[in-house]
Design an enzyme around this catalytic site. Structure first.
Site, PDB file in Angstrom:
ATOM      1  N   HIS A 150       0.832  -1.209   0.000  1.00  0.00           N
ATOM      2  CA  HIS A 150       0.000   0.000   0.000  1.00  0.00           C
ATOM      3  C   HIS A 150       0.870   1.264   0.000  1.00  0.00           C
ATOM      4  O   HIS A 150       0.741   2.150   0.859  1.00  0.00           O
ATOM      5  CB  HIS A 150      -0.953   0.024   1.203  1.00  0.00           C
ATOM      6  CG  HIS A 150      -2.086  -0.952   1.085  1.00  0.00           C
ATOM      7  ND1 HIS A 150      -3.162  -0.728   0.250  1.00  0.00           N
ATOM      8  CD2 HIS A 150      -2.303  -2.150   1.683  1.00  0.00           C
ATOM      9  CE1 HIS A 150      -4.001  -1.752   0.357  1.00  0.00           C
ATOM     10  NE2 HIS A 150      -3.491  -2.630   1.201  1.00  0.00           N
ATOM     11  N   ALA A 324     -18.319  -2.436   7.162  1.00  0.00           N
ATOM     12  CA  ALA A 324     -18.499  -1.216   7.946  1.00  0.00           C
ATOM     13  C   ALA A 324     -19.978  -0.898   8.118  1.00  0.00           C
ATOM     14  O   ALA A 324     -20.393  -0.332   9.130  1.00  0.00           O
ATOM     15  CB  ALA A 324     -17.788  -0.051   7.267  1.00  0.00           C
TER      16      ALA A 324
END
Length: 410
Positions: A150, A324
């Protein structure tokens, strides 16, 4: 009596003229609106909607209120991406923004002259240019984490050219052109998704965080947990760690960290550091060839296709039932997350406005082009109908024997 009648006729004539003027003005405005009104399909032949793939994408909200001013050059994103040349798309993948799904779209769902070679059991695909064995895509699923797990903007911009030079040394003759792209997500949803991911054992410990030629020291970037991972941590524990890189992750990963001394928090005052990071992230986001929003999958697909002149095989799907989304938090907790991610909240508000304006601009531009094309087709059709039958005969048609005999006799 005659004067009264004459006066009455004058009043009637004036009223009639007024009605005619009003009716004529209304007709004129209707015709003008039909040809010039943005986003309408009234100009299509027979009143039908244009027969193309625009109907796949959402109609721009006509009541959308712009928050920021962007010049036209910031809204125009039609690039001359040359896959057969030396252009490279670089995907900056921010954690928990839907980047894994988008990354798979890039290697498996783009209609290409030479599709990426994705073999079962392999994590990476081979994405070569149509004319030579050289990659046109720098991403997790094509080149792997070549600049670190990342990698952020600071790392990628300093690392990608060297990595590709080592991979394809024959391409050193001509400089490459890099087109950076990324995805952003609502900061609260992204933060909760990262917490759930860490709770299940994710660490991203192998991330380099390279900046100015070095990695941060343990004092500059202390860990939030002891042991191998932070699995089982509560949301409160996740929020309480002051060194948690989940806080304002999107701003940090898009900004030029060299401007603020990398991870050395004592380099400049905290307030100035935050402002520099936010402004740098905004600038880099504007300068990117493309960015999408997780909450707007179809619009993201539309803008990517129009930016790079590439088409996806299957349409993007909007999945609102994410991990989420299953987390129930109270209003106080949401406010706390927003405070911890204040920079991300500001960046997302800015990015969302730029994204919506770009989408509206592109859609209106295409609608206008379609209306002009439809109008030209109608005018051409009417012109053909107005021609005499002899003039409308097909060119090069051979005259019949009777017709030739008639000409000779005359």
């Amino acid at each position: 009596m005659r004067r009264r009648r004459a006066g009455g006729r004058t009043m009637v004539e004036r009223a009639s003229k007024f009605v005619l003027v009003v009716a004529g003005s209304a007709c004129f405005m209707l015709i003008l609106y039909q040809y010039a009104g943005p986003g309408l399909s009234l100009g299509a032949p027979g009143g039908r909607a244009p027969p193309d793939d625009l109907d796949l994408f959402p109609t721009p909200d006509p009541h959308y209120e712009k928050k920021y001013y962007f010049p036209v050059r910031e809204l125009e994103r039609s690039l001359r991406f040359d896959m057969k040349g030396d252009d490279v798309i670089v995907f900056l993948h921010i954690q928990k923004t839907g980047g894994t799904t988008f990354g798979r779209h890039l290697v498996q769902n783009v209609r290409l002259e030479v599709p990426c070679d994705c073999r079962p059991g392999q994590k990476k695909c081979t994405c070569y240019r149509p004319n030579r064995r050289e990659t046109w895509l720098f991403s997790r699923f094509s080149t792997g984490w070549s600049c670190g797990l990342h990698a952020d903007w600071t790392e990628l911009t300093n690392c990608v050219p060297g990595v590709l030079d080592r991979r394809d040394p024959a391409a050193l003759r001509t400089p490459r052109k890099f087109y950076y792209i990324t995805l952003l997500r609502d900061p609260v949803s992204r933060y909760l998704s990262e917490w759930r991911h860490v709770q299940r054992g994710a660490t991203w410990k192998t991330s380099l965080h390279m900046c100015d030629g070095r990695t941060p020291t343990p004092e500059e970037l202390p860990p939030c947990y002891e042991g191998t991972d932070w699995s089982g941590c509560t949301l409160q524990e996740f929020m309480d760690c002051p060194y948690n890189l989940a806080n304002n992750r999107q701003v940090r990963m898009l900004a030029d960290l060299s401007l603020v001394g990398c991870y050395n928090l004592s380099f400049i005052p905290e307030g100035k550091r935050a402002q520099l990071l936010l402004e740098s992230a905004k600038k880099n986001l504007r300068g990117m060839a493309f960015f999408g929003l997780t909450e707007f999958q179809r619009k993201t697909q539309y803008l990517f296709e129009r930016t790079f002149n590439l088409k996806f095989i299957r349409p993007f799907m909007q999945y609102n039932s994410t991990r989420a989304g299953g987390v129930e938090v109270d209003e106080d907790t949401i406010r706390r997350i927003e405070e911890l991610n204040d920079l991300d909240m500001q960046l997302y508000d800015y990015a969302k406005d730029l994204f919506q304006q770009r989408y509206q601009y592109k859609r209106q531009l295409e609608r206008r082009e379609q209306r002009l094309k439809s109008r030209e087709e109608r005018l051409l059709h009417r012109a053909k109908e107005a021609l005499p039958r002899e003039d409308a005969e097909e060119p090069g048609r051979v005259p019949t024997e009777d017709y030739m005999s008639h000409i000779i006799e005359k």
